[in-house]
Design a protein around this motif. Structure first.
Motif, mmCIF file in Angstrom:
data_model
loop_
_atom_site.group_PDB
_atom_site.id
_atom_site.type_symbol
_atom_site.label_atom_id
_atom_site.label_comp_id
_atom_site.label_asym_id
_atom_site.label_seq_id
_atom_site.Cartn_x
_atom_site.Cartn_y
_atom_site.Cartn_z
ATOM 1 N N UNK A 165 21.674 -10.230 56.510
ATOM 2 C CA UNK A 165 22.046 -10.339 55.100
ATOM 3 C C UNK A 165 23.548 -10.544 55.002
ATOM 4 N N UNK A 166 23.965 -11.521 54.217
ATOM 5 C CA UNK A 166 25.380 -11.751 53.967
ATOM 6 C C UNK A 166 25.850 -10.864 52.821
ATOM 7 N N UNK A 167 27.135 -10.570 52.806
ATOM 8 C CA UNK A 167 27.661 -9.647 51.816
ATOM 9 C C UNK A 167 27.801 -10.233 50.426
ATOM 10 N N UNK A 168 27.917 -11.555 50.326
ATOM 11 C CA UNK A 168 28.156 -12.148 49.013
ATOM 12 C C UNK A 168 26.847 -12.258 48.230
ATOM 13 N N UNK A 169 26.953 -12.090 46.932
ATOM 14 C CA UNK A 169 25.781 -12.132 46.058
ATOM 15 C C UNK A 169 25.634 -13.546 45.491
ATOM 16 N N UNK A 170 24.888 -14.380 46.205
ATOM 17 C CA UNK A 170 24.744 -15.774 45.804
ATOM 18 C C UNK A 170 23.305 -16.183 45.563
ATOM 19 N N UNK A 171 22.329 -15.305 45.836
ATOM 20 C CA UNK A 171 20.929 -15.697 45.688
ATOM 21 C C UNK A 171 20.459 -15.386 44.267
ATOM 22 N N UNK A 172 20.081 -16.413 43.494
ATOM 23 C CA UNK A 172 19.600 -16.143 42.135
ATOM 24 C C UNK A 172 18.199 -15.540 42.168
ATOM 25 N N UNK A 173 17.973 -14.587 41.293
ATOM 26 C CA UNK A 173 16.658 -13.960 41.163
ATOM 27 C C UNK A 173 16.133 -14.245 39.763
ATOM 28 N N UNK A 174 14.895 -14.760 39.714
ATOM 29 C CA UNK A 174 14.265 -15.089 38.444
ATOM 30 C C UNK A 174 13.195 -14.053 38.119
ATOM 31 N N UNK A 175 13.106 -13.722 36.856
ATOM 32 C CA UNK A 175 12.126 -12.744 36.404
ATOM 33 C C UNK A 175 10.852 -13.456 35.966
ATOM 34 N N UNK A 214 19.709 -11.874 37.785
ATOM 35 C CA UNK A 214 20.762 -11.270 38.609
ATOM 36 C C UNK A 214 20.965 -12.142 39.845
ATOM 37 N N UNK A 215 22.035 -11.848 40.569
ATOM 38 C CA UNK A 215 22.289 -12.462 41.860
ATOM 39 C C UNK A 215 22.363 -11.351 42.901
ATOM 40 N N UNK A 216 21.711 -11.560 44.036
ATOM 41 C CA UNK A 216 21.666 -10.532 45.075
ATOM 42 C C UNK A 216 22.224 -11.097 46.371
ATOM 43 N N UNK A 217 22.383 -10.217 47.361
ATOM 44 C CA UNK A 217 22.930 -10.636 48.644
ATOM 45 C C UNK A 217 22.043 -11.695 49.290
ATOM 46 N N UNK A 218 22.694 -12.666 49.876
ATOM 47 C CA UNK A 218 21.998 -13.808 50.458
ATOM 48 C C UNK A 218 21.433 -13.451 51.832
ATOM 49 N N UNK A 219 20.106 -13.531 52.027
ATOM 50 C CA UNK A 219 19.553 -13.333 53.369
ATOM 51 C C UNK A 219 19.886 -14.535 54.238
ATOM 52 N N UNK A 220 20.128 -14.305 55.510
ATOM 53 C CA UNK A 220 20.530 -15.410 56.382
ATOM 54 C C UNK A 220 19.451 -16.476 56.486
ATOM 55 N N UNK A 221 18.199 -16.103 56.286
ATOM 56 C CA UNK A 221 17.123 -17.079 56.392
ATOM 57 C C UNK A 221 17.198 -18.131 55.286
ATOM 58 N N UNK A 222 17.953 -17.830 54.204
ATOM 59 C CA UNK A 222 18.066 -18.768 53.087
ATOM 60 C C UNK A 222 19.486 -19.282 52.876
ATOM 61 N N UNK A 223 20.436 -18.866 53.702
ATOM 62 C CA UNK A 223 21.836 -19.164 53.383
ATOM 63 C C UNK A 223 22.159 -20.656 53.411
ATOM 64 N N UNK A 224 21.437 -21.434 54.185
ATOM 65 C CA UNK A 224 21.707 -22.878 54.211
ATOM 66 C C UNK A 224 20.607 -23.672 53.521
ATOM 67 N N UNK A 225 19.777 -22.992 52.742
ATOM 68 C CA UNK A 225 18.639 -23.632 52.088
ATOM 69 C C UNK A 225 19.026 -24.035 50.667
ATOM 70 N N UNK A 226 18.877 -25.290 50.372
ATOM 71 C CA UNK A 226 19.178 -25.768 49.024
ATOM 72 C C UNK A 226 18.059 -25.327 48.071
ATOM 73 N N UNK A 227 18.430 -24.651 47.007
ATOM 74 C CA UNK A 227 17.457 -24.249 46.002
ATOM 75 C C UNK A 227 16.710 -22.971 46.319
ATOM 76 N N UNK A 228 17.098 -22.252 47.371
ATOM 77 C CA UNK A 228 16.446 -20.979 47.666
ATOM 78 C C UNK A 228 16.645 -19.993 46.521
ATOM 79 N N UNK A 229 15.667 -19.117 46.313
ATOM 80 C CA UNK A 229 15.766 -18.173 45.198
ATOM 81 C C UNK A 229 14.901 -16.951 45.452
#
Length: 215
Positions: free
Chosen positions: A81-91, A108-123
């Motif tokens: 998990x990366x420290x920056x909060x860049x992963x968008x979460x949809x309700x 909200x935005x949560x910490x980016x898991x490494x499995x999605x850090x280079x994925x375009x449109x991950x959420x």
């Protein structure tokens, strides 16, 4: 790749780690790394996966190998998990028949898991309802890779067409147990049920690659 295979083989022979633990470190099934070492895989390891595996091996090699018994593999948190909060979460609002209505405005935005850090449109998708308990409890966040192809025996989010007139997309998270050109075969756990849906009605399939527990 031959050098990586030999390093993995040496680490396993020295009981610094196991094929199963190395597979888990890159989010693959338990036999993936062993198959890669022994006969290659249809698709070679990605550079990021190879770096993760070598990092695990190097970390294990810096400690004395246990004389016997299980050798646990410690994966540093920054590799997961990366420290920056860049992963968008949809309700999602609960709908009928185990469906939800997703509105694509991040709550909200949560910490980016490494499995999605280079994925375009991950959420992330905030789970509501109990149709997939115990795999997903209400309040858990499913981590979604929108570009992976549909694959049997994986969890998926399917989107209905056309979109809901109220501004959200009708969706459902289920286990994909089979598929044909015309139909999806899906499984839910509460109540236990295996059923089919037409792919023409649910044309968009996004793969779930992990989750954040609410508990």
């Amino acid at each position: 790749m031959d050098e990586i295979r030999q390093r993995i083989r040496d680490a396993v022979d020295a009981k610094l780690t196991t094929y199963k633990d190395l597979s888990a470190a890159i989010g693959r099934n338990h036999a993936y790394v062993q198959q890669f070492v022994e006969r290659g895989t249809p698709q070679e390891l990605r550079q990021r996966d190879a770096e993760t595996i070598l990092g695990v091996i190097d970390g294990a090699g810096s400690r004395p190998a246990p004389r016997r018994g299980f050798a646990p593999v410690l994966v540093p948190g920054e590799q997961l998990v990366r420290g920056d909060r860049r992963l968008p979460v949809y309700a999602a609002a609960r709908g009928g028949d185990g469906h939800v209505i997703v509105t694509f405005d991040p709550v909200e935005y949560v910490k980016m898991p490494t499995i999605l850090e280079s994925v375009r449109g991950g959420y992330g998708l905030l789970i509501t309802g109990d149709s997939m308990v115990p795999a997903y409890w209400p309040g858990d966040t499913a981590l979604i890779h929108p570009s992976l192809p549909a694959q049997r025996d994986t969890d998926v989010v399917l989107y209905h067409t056309p979109p809901e007139p109220k501004g959200g997309d009708e969706a459902m998270i289920k286990r994909l147990v089979g598929m044909s050109e015309r139909e999806w075969t899906l499984q839910q756990y509460q109540p236990a049920n295996i059923f089919k849906e037409f792919r023409a009605d649910w044309p968009v399939c996004h793969r779930v690659v992990g989750k954040y527990n609410s508990r």
